[in-house]
Design a protein around this motif. Structure first.
Motif, short mmCIF file in Angstrom:
data_model
loop_
_atom_site.label_atom_id
_atom_site.label_comp_id
_atom_site.label_asym_id
_atom_site.label_seq_id
_atom_site.Cartn_x
_atom_site.Cartn_y
_atom_site.Cartn_z
N UNK A 1 0.07 9.85 4.67
CA UNK A 1 -0.85 10.96 4.86
C UNK A 1 -0.19 12.29 4.51
N UNK A 2 1.05 12.48 4.94
CA UNK A 2 1.74 13.74 4.65
C UNK A 2 1.93 13.94 3.16
N UNK A 3 2.25 12.88 2.43
CA UNK A 3 2.39 12.98 0.97
C UNK A 3 1.06 13.36 0.33
N UNK A 4 -0.03 12.76 0.81
CA UNK A 4 -1.35 13.09 0.28
C UNK A 4 -1.71 14.54 0.55
N UNK A 5 -1.43 15.01 1.75
CA UNK A 5 -1.73 16.41 2.09
C UNK A 5 -0.92 17.35 1.22
N UNK A 6 0.37 17.05 1.03
CA UNK A 6 1.24 17.91 0.22
C UNK A 6 0.78 17.94 -1.23
N UNK B 1 0.81 -1.22 0.00
CA UNK B 1 0.00 0.00 0.00
C UNK B 1 0.84 1.27 0.00
N UNK B 2 1.82 1.35 0.88
CA UNK B 2 2.53 2.62 1.09
C UNK B 2 3.24 3.09 -0.18
N UNK B 3 4.02 2.22 -0.78
CA UNK B 3 4.79 2.61 -1.95
C UNK B 3 3.88 3.04 -3.09
N UNK B 4 2.82 2.27 -3.31
CA UNK B 4 1.89 2.60 -4.40
C UNK B 4 1.17 3.91 -4.09
N UNK B 5 0.65 4.05 -2.88
CA UNK B 5 -0.14 5.23 -2.52
C UNK B 5 0.69 6.51 -2.62
N UNK B 6 1.91 6.48 -2.13
CA UNK B 6 2.73 7.69 -2.16
C UNK B 6 3.13 8.06 -3.59
N UNK B 7 3.47 7.07 -4.39
CA UNK B 7 3.80 7.36 -5.79
C UNK B 7 2.58 7.92 -6.53
N UNK B 8 1.41 7.36 -6.27
CA UNK B 8 0.20 7.82 -6.94
C UNK B 8 -0.16 9.24 -6.49
#
Length: 385
Positions: free
Chosen positions: A116-121, A85-92
């Motif tokens: 979460x921080x990557x999504x917020x940014x 999940x993490x690698x895919x979600x942050x790249x996406x």
């Protein structure tokens, strides 16, 4: 209606449930975008092609990184095991894709916080699919609690029971390996129960827990070229089970309520039994997923001699989500919860609002689960950070 192009990563159990949801959402709900099943992604090309043809995905891809790079994809649907999940979600998210992610969110709360921080940014919408929040009877329970029908909550009791690995010859799948699953039913099943506890009762402050492994070794699983697991693993050797088979927690809530959780894959006769009981100063509510259209309700306001649990059939038009389906009394099923999630997600994108539960909720859940594992190891009560 403007199209919303979906790219899904993962095509097995959750891939099927999500595909059905994207296909049905606009047929039953008035949503601002038309979901388009654009690209399905998975490791095994032959079985992926079969999946895509059956469910109506326009294209296939075997490299999720290439999928995320595409300019014509609006949403990445993550239907993979949680260690991915993490690698895919942050790249996406960095690519500006909105995220529809299966639970549990990540392998650790620290990993989830980074997500979460990557999504917020990046400013993308992030949804964590704890689909049981969208069972009409459970959403009705939420409304009844908010309306004060059971008063101040004293007790929460939850159990999630399955029996699919009670056979010692069941092979060593990824769900039984810590490096791929992080934990057993504490992660997979109790994540649902903790989410519902947060949703219906409130935040948890501390945890006292124990875990137990009943079978230490299992036959090694072998995956075929079509991605199918060979259940008869005789001759392939044995491997170590590195997660628990059962987990139990006692908790305190911020609002003064107390609670208990049981999660097990060793409850013979229970295929997917999720149940909870909530007891308050003026009544009680109980729920059983095996009877998911029903809610049991007790009220102390009923006259003496007429008190008792009554069965509420959550299929009336004024019950959550039901007006989009059938006339009263015509029940719905498990798959509808995913359709509700897809419709709510698309609606949130259209209005620019958040959708719950999100990745922040996922972090809160993981912190409780981590506290439970730590408590079981250290044999003491652990406060939730």
């Amino acid at each position: 209606m403007k199209q919303l192009n979906i790219g899904i990563i993962g095509y097995k159990f959750m891939g099927r449930a999500h595909s059905n949801a994207w296909k049905k959402a606009s047929l039953f709900f008035d949503i601002p975008f038309q979901p388009v099943l654009k690209v399905a992604c998975g490791r095994h090309r032959d079985s992926l092609m079969e999946f895509a043809k059956k469910w109506g995905w326009e294209e296939t891809e075997t490299d999720w990184r290439r999928l995320i790079e595409r300019d014509d994809i609006d949403v990445i649907d993550i239907a993979t095991p949680q260690h991915l999940h993490a690698e895919i979600a942050m790249a996406a998210a960095k690519a500006g894709k909105h995220l529809f992610c299966e639970k549990p969110l990540a392998m650790t709360s620290a990993e989830a916080e980074t997500m979460l921080q990557v999504c917020k940014h990046s400013g993308v919408t992030h949804y964590l699919n704890h689909n049981y929040r969208r069972v009409p009877a459970i959403a009705l329970a939420k409304r009844m609690i908010a309306d004060g029908l059971i008063g101040n909550i004293y007790h929460w009791r939850a159990a999630y029971q399955q029996d699919w690995i009670t056979d010692p010859n069941f092979p060593l799948t990824w769900q039984l390996q810590r490096e791929l699953a992080q934990a057993g039913p504490q992660w997979d099943l109790n994540s649902h129960c903790v989410d519902l506890a947060h949703y219906l009762v409130g935040q948890i402050t501390d945890v006292t827990a124990l875990t137990r492994r009943f079978i230490d070794q299992r036959p090694l699983a072998v995956e075929g070229a079509m991605g199918n697991l060979k259940a008869e693993a005789a001759g392939y050797g044995m491997g170590e089970v590195t997660v628990e088979d059962a987990a139990l927690m006692l908790v305190n809530f911020e609002n003064g309520a107390v609670g208990s959780f049981e999660a097990t894959r060793f409850a013979n006769g229970r295929k997917n039994k999720l149940s909870f009981e909530i007891y308050g100063s003026e009544g009680a509510i109980t729920f059983d997923l095996e009877r998911m259209n029903e809610l049991q309700y007790f009220s102390t306001r009923d006259p003496d001699g007429l008190r008792g649990f009554r069965t509420l059939l959550a299929t009336d038009e004024n019950h959550p989500y039901i007006k989009h389906w059938w006339p009263a009394g015509h029940i719905i099923g498990y798959e509808h919860t995913f359709i509700h999630a897809a419709a709510d997600f698309v609606t949130a994108l259209g209005s620019g609002t958040a959708i719950k539960p999100d990745f922040a909720d996922g972090i809160a859940i993981l912190k409780v689960l981590e506290a439970g594992l730590k408590s079981a190891t250290e044999r003491k009560t652990i406060r939730v950070e």
